[in-house]
Design a protein around this motif. Structure first.
Motif, mmCIF file in Angstrom:
data_model
loop_
_atom_site.group_PDB
_atom_site.id
_atom_site.type_symbol
_atom_site.label_atom_id
_atom_site.label_comp_id
_atom_site.label_asym_id
_atom_site.label_seq_id
_atom_site.Cartn_x
_atom_site.Cartn_y
_atom_site.Cartn_z
ATOM 1 N N CYS A 1 0.839 -1.063 -0.033
ATOM 2 C CA CYS A 1 0.036 0.050 0.062
ATOM 3 C C CYS A 1 0.857 1.297 0.175
ATOM 4 N N GLN A 2 1.908 1.184 0.575
ATOM 5 C CA GLN A 2 2.795 2.379 0.802
ATOM 6 C C GLN A 2 3.312 2.616 -0.753
ATOM 7 N N TRP A 3 3.744 1.599 -1.193
ATOM 8 C CA TRP A 3 4.418 1.692 -2.571
ATOM 9 C C TRP A 3 3.197 2.105 -3.577
ATOM 10 N N ILE A 4 2.115 1.670 -3.556
ATOM 11 C CA ILE A 4 1.318 2.341 -4.386
ATOM 12 C C ILE A 4 0.815 3.654 -4.192
ATOM 13 N N LYS A 5 0.816 4.190 -2.659
ATOM 14 C CA LYS A 5 0.472 5.569 -2.406
ATOM 15 C C LYS A 5 1.506 6.431 -3.079
ATOM 16 N N ARG A 6 2.787 5.861 -2.886
ATOM 17 C CA ARG A 6 3.950 6.690 -3.601
ATOM 18 C C ARG A 6 3.701 6.592 -5.062
ATOM 19 N N ALA A 7 3.377 5.712 -5.742
ATOM 20 C CA ALA A 7 3.213 5.613 -7.106
ATOM 21 C C ALA A 7 2.035 6.631 -7.430
ATOM 22 N N MET A 8 1.085 6.788 -6.712
ATOM 23 C CA MET A 8 -0.036 7.626 -7.043
ATOM 24 C C MET A 8 0.270 9.164 -6.677
ATOM 25 N N ARG B 1 8.618 11.203 -7.234
ATOM 26 C CA ARG B 1 9.182 10.645 -8.445
ATOM 27 C C ARG B 1 10.404 10.078 -8.697
ATOM 28 N N GLU B 2 10.920 9.769 -7.297
ATOM 29 C CA GLU B 2 12.272 9.507 -7.373
ATOM 30 C C GLU B 2 12.673 8.047 -8.094
ATOM 31 N N LEU B 3 11.343 7.201 -8.102
ATOM 32 C CA LEU B 3 11.281 6.079 -9.062
ATOM 33 C C LEU B 3 10.081 6.296 -10.020
ATOM 34 N N SER B 4 10.178 5.396 -11.027
ATOM 35 C CA SER B 4 9.110 5.728 -12.091
ATOM 36 C C SER B 4 8.002 4.971 -11.718
ATOM 37 N N LEU B 5 6.703 5.292 -12.236
ATOM 38 C CA LEU B 5 5.589 4.643 -11.690
ATOM 39 C C LEU B 5 5.545 3.177 -11.968
ATOM 40 N N ASN B 6 6.221 2.471 -13.004
ATOM 41 C CA ASN B 6 6.297 1.096 -13.053
ATOM 42 C C ASN B 6 7.071 0.658 -12.102
ATOM 43 N N GLU B 7 8.246 1.369 -11.555
ATOM 44 C CA GLU B 7 9.236 0.554 -10.726
ATOM 45 C C GLU B 7 8.404 0.518 -9.285
ATOM 46 N N LEU B 8 7.740 1.679 -8.947
ATOM 47 C CA LEU B 8 7.121 1.586 -7.748
ATOM 48 C C LEU B 8 5.955 0.518 -7.708
#
Length: 105
Positions: free
Chosen positions: A74-81, A86-93
């Protein structure tokens, strides 16, 4: 119609004794002839309890691991949203969230 008590297994006899007089009489006969060992039955039940407690503990550990993995996903998905993170790309997250145990098969 009565249960053929002499054809019952010991376990069935124990179960049906409270329900059927013939089963109760058969249980009494088996106890008095010592064909049923109450202490052995008790030990089997204790072994079953120990096995079930162990399984419950294992299941609780697995559930806790799944909860941890889901929380991290959930934390990674929240970061992706979050467009500001954007320290990592959406796909990487999203890939990081999918690699966690219990999240994706």
């Amino acid at each position: 119609m009565s249960i053929p008590a002499n054809a019952l297994s010991d376990e069935e006899c124990l179960h049906y004794a409270a329900l059927d007089p013939a089963a109760a009489a058969e249980l009494t006969r088996r106890f008095t002839s010592q064909s049923i060992d109450p202490s052995a039955e008790r030990e089997e039940l204790r072994e079953d309890i120990r096995r079930l407690e162990s399984q419950a503990s294992d299941d609780e550990d697995e559930l806790e691991n799944l909860r941890d993995g889901a929380a991290e996903a959930c934390q990674w998905i929240k970061r992706a949203m979050d467009p500001d993170d954007r320290e990592l790309s959406l796909n990487e997250l999203l890939q990081k969230s999918a690699r966690l145990p219990g999240v994706m098969p």
